[in-house]
Design an enzyme around this catalytic site. Structure first.
Site, short mmCIF file in Angstrom:
data_model
loop_
_atom_site.label_atom_id
_atom_site.label_comp_id
_atom_site.label_asym_id
_atom_site.label_seq_id
_atom_site.Cartn_x
_atom_site.Cartn_y
_atom_site.Cartn_z
N ASP A 31 -17.50 6.54 -1.64
CA ASP A 31 -16.24 6.44 -0.89
C ASP A 31 -16.03 7.81 -0.23
O ASP A 31 -16.76 8.78 -0.54
CB ASP A 31 -15.10 6.11 -1.88
CG ASP A 31 -13.75 5.92 -1.20
OD1 ASP A 31 -13.71 5.77 0.03
OD2 ASP A 31 -12.72 5.93 -1.92
N ARG A 75 0.88 -1.18 0.00
CA ARG A 75 0.00 0.00 0.00
C ARG A 75 0.91 1.22 0.00
O ARG A 75 1.64 1.45 0.98
CB ARG A 75 -0.93 0.01 1.22
CG ARG A 75 -1.66 1.33 1.39
CD ARG A 75 -2.83 1.26 2.35
NE ARG A 75 -3.94 0.50 1.79
CZ ARG A 75 -5.16 0.50 2.30
NH1 ARG A 75 -5.44 1.22 3.37
NH2 ARG A 75 -6.11 -0.21 1.74
N GLN A 95 -9.82 -4.14 -3.91
CA GLN A 95 -11.14 -3.71 -3.42
C GLN A 95 -12.21 -4.00 -4.47
O GLN A 95 -13.26 -4.58 -4.17
CB GLN A 95 -11.09 -2.20 -3.12
CG GLN A 95 -12.42 -1.62 -2.67
CD GLN A 95 -12.83 -2.12 -1.29
OE1 GLN A 95 -12.06 -2.06 -0.36
NE2 GLN A 95 -14.05 -2.64 -1.16
N ARG A 138 -13.52 -9.22 1.10
CA ARG A 138 -12.10 -8.90 0.88
C ARG A 138 -11.25 -10.13 1.21
O ARG A 138 -10.31 -10.45 0.51
CB ARG A 138 -11.66 -7.72 1.77
CG ARG A 138 -12.31 -6.38 1.48
CD ARG A 138 -11.89 -5.80 0.14
NE ARG A 138 -10.46 -5.69 -0.04
CZ ARG A 138 -9.70 -4.70 0.40
NH1 ARG A 138 -10.23 -3.69 1.03
NH2 ARG A 138 -8.38 -4.70 0.17
N HIS A 187 -7.17 0.88 -6.59
CA HIS A 187 -7.37 -0.05 -5.47
C HIS A 187 -7.96 -1.35 -6.06
O HIS A 187 -9.13 -1.68 -5.84
CB HIS A 187 -8.32 0.59 -4.46
CG HIS A 187 -8.30 -0.06 -3.11
ND1 HIS A 187 -7.51 -1.14 -2.81
CD2 HIS A 187 -9.00 0.23 -1.97
CE1 HIS A 187 -7.72 -1.48 -1.54
NE2 HIS A 187 -8.62 -0.68 -1.02
N1 NVA Z 1 -10.21 6.52 -1.43
C1 NVA Z 1 -9.86 6.05 -0.12
C2 NVA Z 1 -10.02 4.58 -0.07
C3 NVA Z 1 -9.74 3.94 1.28
C4 NVA Z 1 -9.85 2.44 1.26
C5 NVA Z 1 -8.44 6.47 0.22
O1 NVA Z 1 -7.57 6.36 -0.64
O2 NVA Z 1 -8.20 6.92 1.34
N1 CP Z 2 -11.25 -0.64 2.01
C1 CP Z 2 -9.99 -0.68 2.49
O1 CP Z 2 -9.02 -0.86 1.76
O2 CP Z 2 -9.91 -0.53 3.83
P1 CP Z 2 -8.57 -0.32 4.67
O3 CP Z 2 -8.06 1.06 4.33
O4 CP Z 2 -9.01 -0.43 6.09
O5 CP Z 2 -7.60 -1.35 4.27
#
Ligand code: NVA
Ligand code: CP
Length: 340
Positions: A254, A127, A157, A322, A154
């Site tokens: 989101d 990540r 997801q 997930r 992502h």
């Molecule tokens: N768009 C959000 C998704 C979190 C899973 C972010 O990048 O913070």
């Molecule tokens: N949806 C998702 O990726 O959640 P986290 O940021 O908690 O991993």
């Protein structure tokens, strides 16, 4: 002397062979950095494989002896825990790496880090703050690298979300999946970008309803629109919420402010006011429309608690899936024939 020279020569020959084998591994390694790294058959097969594992009980030993490194440059709850538990339940070993304590943050290059981790591990989930970091890491890695979220995409997801849609709508084939309409209401962010990529490959209808200054990534949109010509997908970016939601099977939202954008938070709160997923917006879609959110959610900002906890919501199921899709992804990348 000759004897030693001969030995030295053999040793050198073996070393050269190792180098060549490593180069081959490096070139043949399949990564999952973007949804675009998969085709329609691969996506459908990941969904099918996840469904099978989900129905056959949670424990297995398919990844016994394999280790997965999990690198987080940003916080995570679901991705971190679901990948760790997925590895454990497949008989493998998950290793969470705290970037703050890695030599990388003291100046070791990303290339050297990737090369060294390739020696110990069988895969890495990353990540990253920037998408380029994951690409750079993968370019030097001879083990599969999985994008666990970047500013651009992502992919895991969206694969999990597709599994939820397929299950809930009892979709039997990739062809049937083409009939759905998914409407994303909110920011043209990483999650929206991966939806565009998925729609363009699988051929379903996708709408992004967003304020004009919050467009998705231009490169992803261009590629998506080009692939859509072949798959039959309809990809639409609009500020007309009514049109976007009319006849929608899925309303997806989101956060308005993604990780790393916190300084823009108050401005974004103003800009997205009309884009809150609430009961009035829900009424614009199909009666049995599924409400989805990748989480974490800011309750009563981008989505009301009423809708989030209401009968159309499948949000908890998404989080649960997930785990199952991560298993399918891990099996595909770590156990496939491209693996050491
Ligand atoms: N768009 C959000 C998704 C979190 C899973 C972010 O990048 O913070
Ligand atoms: N949806 C998702 O990726 O959640 P986290 O940021 O908690 O991993």
């Amino acid at each position: 002397m000759l004897f030693f020279l001969f030995l030295g020569g053999t040793d050198l020959h073996r070393k050269n062979k190792d180098i060549h084998r490593d180069r081959r591994d490096f070139l043949m390694t399949k990564h999952l950095l973007s949804i675009f790294d998969l085709n329609d058959k691969e996506i459908w097969s990941l969904i099918t494989s996840a469904r099978k594992m989900k129905s056959h009980g949670r424990k297995g030993s398919q990844l016994a002896g394999k280790s997965l490194g999990l690198i987080f440059e940003k916080p995570s709850t679901r991705t971190s825990v679901s990948f760790s538990v997925a590895m454990y339940e497949l008989g493998g070993f998950p290793l969470i790496l705290d970037v703050k304590n890695m030599q990388w943050k003291r100046g070791e290059t990303v290339q050297d880090t990737a090369r060294v981790l390739s020696v110990y591990l069988h895969g890495v989930m990353f990540r990253a703050l920037k998408h380029a970091n994951v690409e750079e890491f993968a370019n030097s890695s001879s083990i599969p690298v999985i994008n666990g979220l970047t500013n651009k995409e992502h992919p895991c997801q969206i694969l999990g979300d597709l599994l939820t849609i397929v299950e809930r709508k009892n979709i039997k084939s990739a062809k049937e999946l083409k009939k759905i309409k998914v409407t994303f209401v909110g920011d043209g962010n990483n999650v929206a970008n991966s939806w565009i990529a998925a729609a363009s490959i699988l051929g379903f209808t996708f709408y992004l309803a967003r304020p004009q200054e919050y467009d998705p990534d231009a490169e992803i949109l261009e590629k998506g629109l080009s692939l859509a010509k072949k798959s039959g997908a309809s990809i639409n970016i609009t500020d007309n919420i009514n049109e976007a939601l009319s006849n929608a099977d899925v309303i997806y939202t989101d956060v308005w402010t993604s990780m790393g954008e916190e300084s823009e938070s108050s401005e974004r709160d103003m800009d997205f006011k009309q884009y809150q997923v609430n009961s009035s917006l829900l009424a614009m879609a199909k009666k049995d429309c599924m409400v989805m959110h990748c989480l974490p959610a800011f309750r009563d900002k981008e989505i009301t608690s009423e809708v989030m906890d209401g009968p159309n919501s499948v949000i908890l199921e998404q989080a649960k899936n997930r785990l199952h899709i991560q298993k399918a992804v891990l099996l595909y990348l770590l156990k496939g024939k491209n693996r050491k």
